[in-house]
Design a protein around this motif. Sequence first.
Motif, short mmCIF file in Angstrom:
data_model
loop_
_atom_site.label_atom_id
_atom_site.label_comp_id
_atom_site.label_asym_id
_atom_site.label_seq_id
_atom_site.Cartn_x
_atom_site.Cartn_y
_atom_site.Cartn_z
N PHE A 132 39.18 43.62 40.69
CA PHE A 132 37.95 43.25 41.37
C PHE A 132 37.80 43.96 42.70
O PHE A 132 38.78 44.21 43.41
CB PHE A 132 37.92 41.74 41.62
CG PHE A 132 37.58 40.93 40.41
CD1 PHE A 132 38.56 40.60 39.48
CD2 PHE A 132 36.28 40.51 40.18
CE1 PHE A 132 38.25 39.87 38.35
CE2 PHE A 132 35.96 39.77 39.05
CZ PHE A 132 36.94 39.46 38.13
N GLY A 133 36.57 44.24 43.04
CA GLY A 133 36.24 44.70 44.38
C GLY A 133 36.12 43.52 45.32
O GLY A 133 36.23 42.36 44.91
N PRO A 134 35.88 43.78 46.61
CA PRO A 134 35.81 42.71 47.62
C PRO A 134 34.53 41.90 47.55
O PRO A 134 34.46 40.83 48.16
CB PRO A 134 35.90 43.47 48.94
CG PRO A 134 35.34 44.82 48.63
CD PRO A 134 35.74 45.12 47.22
N GLY A 135 33.53 42.37 46.83
CA GLY A 135 32.29 41.63 46.68
C GLY A 135 31.26 41.93 47.76
O GLY A 135 31.58 42.46 48.84
N MET A 179 27.71 35.53 45.86
CA MET A 179 28.60 36.69 45.98
C MET A 179 28.44 37.52 44.71
O MET A 179 28.48 36.96 43.60
CB MET A 179 30.06 36.22 46.12
CG MET A 179 31.07 37.35 46.10
SD MET A 179 31.19 38.21 47.66
CE MET A 179 32.48 37.22 48.43
N TYR A 204 43.75 33.97 38.72
CA TYR A 204 43.36 34.79 39.86
C TYR A 204 43.31 33.92 41.11
O TYR A 204 43.02 32.72 41.03
CB TYR A 204 41.98 35.41 39.66
CG TYR A 204 41.90 36.48 38.60
CD1 TYR A 204 41.70 36.14 37.26
CD2 TYR A 204 41.99 37.82 38.93
CE1 TYR A 204 41.61 37.13 36.29
CE2 TYR A 204 41.90 38.81 37.97
CZ TYR A 204 41.70 38.45 36.65
OH TYR A 204 41.62 39.44 35.69
N GLY A 263 37.33 39.47 47.04
CA GLY A 263 37.30 39.50 45.58
C GLY A 263 38.48 38.74 45.00
O GLY A 263 39.27 38.13 45.72
N LEU A 264 38.58 38.76 43.68
CA LEU A 264 39.65 38.06 42.98
C LEU A 264 40.86 38.97 42.83
O LEU A 264 40.74 40.16 42.52
CB LEU A 264 39.18 37.61 41.59
CG LEU A 264 38.39 36.31 41.50
CD1 LEU A 264 37.05 36.42 42.21
CD2 LEU A 264 38.21 35.89 40.05
N GLU A 319 43.15 44.79 31.65
CA GLU A 319 43.34 44.07 32.90
C GLU A 319 42.20 44.41 33.83
O GLU A 319 41.85 45.59 33.98
CB GLU A 319 44.68 44.45 33.55
CG GLU A 319 44.98 43.65 34.80
CD GLU A 319 46.41 43.82 35.25
OE1 GLU A 319 47.29 43.95 34.39
OE2 GLU A 319 46.63 43.81 36.48
N GLN A 320 41.62 43.39 34.44
CA GLN A 320 40.49 43.57 35.34
C GLN A 320 40.96 43.69 36.77
O GLN A 320 41.87 42.98 37.20
CB GLN A 320 39.57 42.34 35.27
CG GLN A 320 38.44 42.46 34.31
CD GLN A 320 37.44 41.34 34.49
OE1 GLN A 320 37.77 40.27 34.96
NE2 GLN A 320 36.22 41.59 34.11
N LEU A 352 44.65 39.29 40.89
CA LEU A 352 45.42 38.75 39.77
C LEU A 352 46.75 38.18 40.26
O LEU A 352 47.51 38.84 40.96
CB LEU A 352 45.69 39.86 38.75
CG LEU A 352 46.44 39.45 37.50
CD1 LEU A 352 45.59 38.50 36.64
CD2 LEU A 352 46.84 40.67 36.67
N LEU A 398 30.15 40.32 42.57
CA LEU A 398 31.46 40.96 42.39
C LEU A 398 31.37 42.07 41.35
O LEU A 398 30.77 41.90 40.31
CB LEU A 398 32.49 39.94 41.93
CG LEU A 398 32.84 38.83 42.91
CD1 LEU A 398 33.58 37.71 42.18
CD2 LEU A 398 33.69 39.36 44.04
N GLN A 414 41.44 33.79 45.03
CA GLN A 414 40.36 34.34 45.84
C GLN A 414 40.42 33.74 47.24
O GLN A 414 40.30 32.52 47.40
CB GLN A 414 39.00 34.07 45.21
CG GLN A 414 37.85 34.72 45.94
CD GLN A 414 36.51 34.47 45.28
OE1 GLN A 414 36.27 33.41 44.72
NE2 GLN A 414 35.61 35.46 45.33
N LYS A 433 49.56 36.74 34.31
CA LYS A 433 48.86 36.78 33.03
C LYS A 433 49.83 36.47 31.91
O LYS A 433 51.03 36.76 31.99
CB LYS A 433 48.24 38.16 32.80
CG LYS A 433 49.24 39.30 32.85
CD LYS A 433 48.53 40.64 32.80
CE LYS A 433 49.54 41.78 32.99
NZ LYS A 433 48.87 43.11 33.06
N PHE A 445 41.32 30.68 40.13
CA PHE A 445 40.50 30.72 38.92
C PHE A 445 41.37 31.04 37.72
O PHE A 445 42.16 31.99 37.74
CB PHE A 445 39.41 31.78 39.04
CG PHE A 445 38.37 31.45 40.06
CD1 PHE A 445 38.48 31.90 41.37
CD2 PHE A 445 37.26 30.67 39.72
CE1 PHE A 445 37.53 31.59 42.32
CE2 PHE A 445 36.30 30.36 40.67
CZ PHE A 445 36.43 30.82 41.96
#
Lengths: 117, 113
Positions: A108-111, A89, B36, B43-44, A105-106, B46, A91, B38, B49, B90
């Motif tokens: 994420f997309g769906p991958g 995958m 996180y 995707g991941l 802060e991160q 949040l 990402l 999934q 934190k 994660f």
Amino acid sequence: EAEVAQSPRYKITEKSQAVAFWCDPISGHATLYWYRQILGQGPELLVQFQDESVVDDSQLPKDRFSAERLKGVDSTLKIQPAELGDSAMYLCASSSWTSGEGSYEQYFGPGTRLTVT
Amino acid sequence: AQSVTQLDSQVPVFEEAPVELRCNYSSSVSVYLFWYVQYPNQGLQLLLKYLSGSTLVKGINGFEAEFNKSQTSFHLRKPSVHISDTAEYFCAVSVNNFNKFYFGSGTKLNVKP
């Protein structure tokens, strides 16, 4: 709510072929990341951009992988030629500085799920 | 160097039972800590934190985590799990706010009816 967009969601390719993935981060996010996630493992950073500049590509297999973010907005990750071990995958994530909290802060997309046959 | 260890690769639990997912990190400097979730082929997202302040952090979906500096741990807990919590979780650290994140290998939570 703003999201990180990725395409395609799924890709099947034969080994030795070229493949490309696209990512559009959240508007205004200067930092963009590409991660590879092998089944059963956590995300591994391939490349990190700050605007259009690469700040970390130490884990990117540069003989076959390339990444660009020409205008500091969207990004493309390319593999040429693909190998069986590239099945994973992929990402994309972007981050911003949250001044109220004093941290990054991160998001994420769906991958993109890549299968190399 | 920083590292994140998730001690359990899989955790089976019955619905409505409590659960704890363990995370330990290695760092000689201050860290920010994240959990996180999934779901399959996604995707991941949040969950929560820890940046500073109270060591007990509450997140979405009823999860909470406690930062323990002396044990370098950041375990995730939920008092009563639902089938819908079945996913992979994660733990991640960010060091000295360098905008770089390090992930553990993940824990698969399997909630059984």
